[in-house]
Scaffold this motif. Structure first.
Motif, PDB file in Angstrom:
ATOM      1  N   GLN A   1       0.854  -1.181   0.000  1.00  0.00           N
ATOM      2  CA  GLN A   1       0.000   0.000   0.000  1.00  0.00           C
ATOM      3  C   GLN A   1       0.884   1.222   0.000  1.00  0.00           C
ATOM      4  N   LEU A   2       0.541   2.194  -0.832  1.00  0.00           N
ATOM      5  CA  LEU A   2       1.327   3.423  -0.833  1.00  0.00           C
ATOM      6  C   LEU A   2       0.508   4.593  -1.317  1.00  0.00           C
ATOM      7  N   THR A   3       1.019   5.767  -0.980  1.00  0.00           N
ATOM      8  CA  THR A   3       0.481   7.020  -1.475  1.00  0.00           C
ATOM      9  C   THR A   3       1.630   7.756  -2.140  1.00  0.00           C
TER      10      THR A   3
ATOM     11  N   GLU B   1       4.571   7.434   0.718  1.00  0.00           N
ATOM     12  CA  GLU B   1       4.398   6.852   2.041  1.00  0.00           C
ATOM     13  C   GLU B   1       3.768   5.492   1.841  1.00  0.00           C
ATOM     14  N   GLY B   2       3.935   4.645   2.822  1.00  0.00           N
ATOM     15  CA  GLY B   2       3.284   3.355   2.771  1.00  0.00           C
ATOM     16  C   GLY B   2       4.235   2.244   3.142  1.00  0.00           C
TER      17      GLY B   2
ATOM     18  N   LEU C   1       3.455  -0.859  -9.122  1.00  0.00           N
ATOM     19  CA  LEU C   1       2.406  -0.203  -8.331  1.00  0.00           C
ATOM     20  C   LEU C   1       2.657   1.291  -8.183  1.00  0.00           C
ATOM     21  N   ALA C   2       3.853   1.674  -7.781  1.00  0.00           N
ATOM     22  CA  ALA C   2       4.150   3.103  -7.592  1.00  0.00           C
ATOM     23  C   ALA C   2       3.963   3.875  -8.897  1.00  0.00           C
ATOM     24  N   TRP C   3       4.323   3.267 -10.001  1.00  0.00           N
ATOM     25  CA  TRP C   3       4.223   3.934 -11.307  1.00  0.00           C
ATOM     26  C   TRP C   3       2.773   4.130 -11.736  1.00  0.00           C
ATOM     27  N   HIS C   4       1.936   3.113 -11.510  1.00  0.00           N
ATOM     28  CA  HIS C   4       0.509   3.262 -11.820  1.00  0.00           C
ATOM     29  C   HIS C   4      -0.128   4.300 -10.900  1.00  0.00           C
ATOM     30  N   THR C   5       0.317   4.325  -9.650  1.00  0.00           N
ATOM     31  CA  THR C   5      -0.193   5.304  -8.702  1.00  0.00           C
ATOM     32  C   THR C   5       0.250   6.706  -9.106  1.00  0.00           C
TER      33      THR C   5
END
Length: 148
Positions: free
Chosen positions: A42-44, A60-61, A129-133
């Motif tokens: 999970q990240l922001t 963060e996450g 994940l971080a890239w899609h976010t």
């Protein structure tokens, strides 16, 4: 070849143990939340965008070593980049992780250490994940990003 693999693993674990830019960004004008249900990551992602330039970026996450290292490396490479550069990096990085015949482009820099992830398809979701976010943050999408 094993020496190179060992070096890559050390870079990944260094970014996992001591992630760069791992904090909320008070001056963020874009952000998005991401979740990888398979691994529990999970990240922001927080961005300060000025015109078409990413002035600052952080996250963060919590997550696995690959997810955390990818987010940390992403923040390092994106600071000061234009939005179009960020889009190009996403496409190159995604291609590197999803195509067996892919080779790292010169502008991927340290992100190349994650190339071995493509041998483990379930872990590609961790690395991206971080890239899609990031993309969701740039488009001000309110819904949480998932890797499903």
């Amino acid at each position: 070849m094993s020496e190179l693999r060992d070096l890559y693993q050390e870079v990944i674990f260094d970014h996992y143990r001591k992630p760069r830019n791992h904090h909320a960004l008070a001056c963020a004008n874009h952000f998005a939340h991401g979740h990888n249900r398979l691994c529990g990551d999970q990240l922001t992602v927080y961005l300060q965008v000025d015109g078409d330039v990413i002035r600052d970026v952080s996250f963060e996450g919590s997550g696995c070593a690959i997810s955390t290292a990818s987010a940390s490396l992403m923040t390092e490479i994106l600071k000061g980049r234009r939005l179009q550069d960020a889009e190009n990096l996403f496409n190159e990085f995604h291609h590197l992780l999803t195509h067996a015949d892919a080779h790292a482009a010169a502008d991927l820099g340290k992100l190349e250490v994650l190339a071995g992830v493509r041998e483990f398809p379930a872990r590609v979701k961790c690395a991206t994940l971080a890239w899609h976010t990031l993309q969701a943050a740039l488009k001000d999408r309110a819904a949480q990003v998932t890797t499903e």
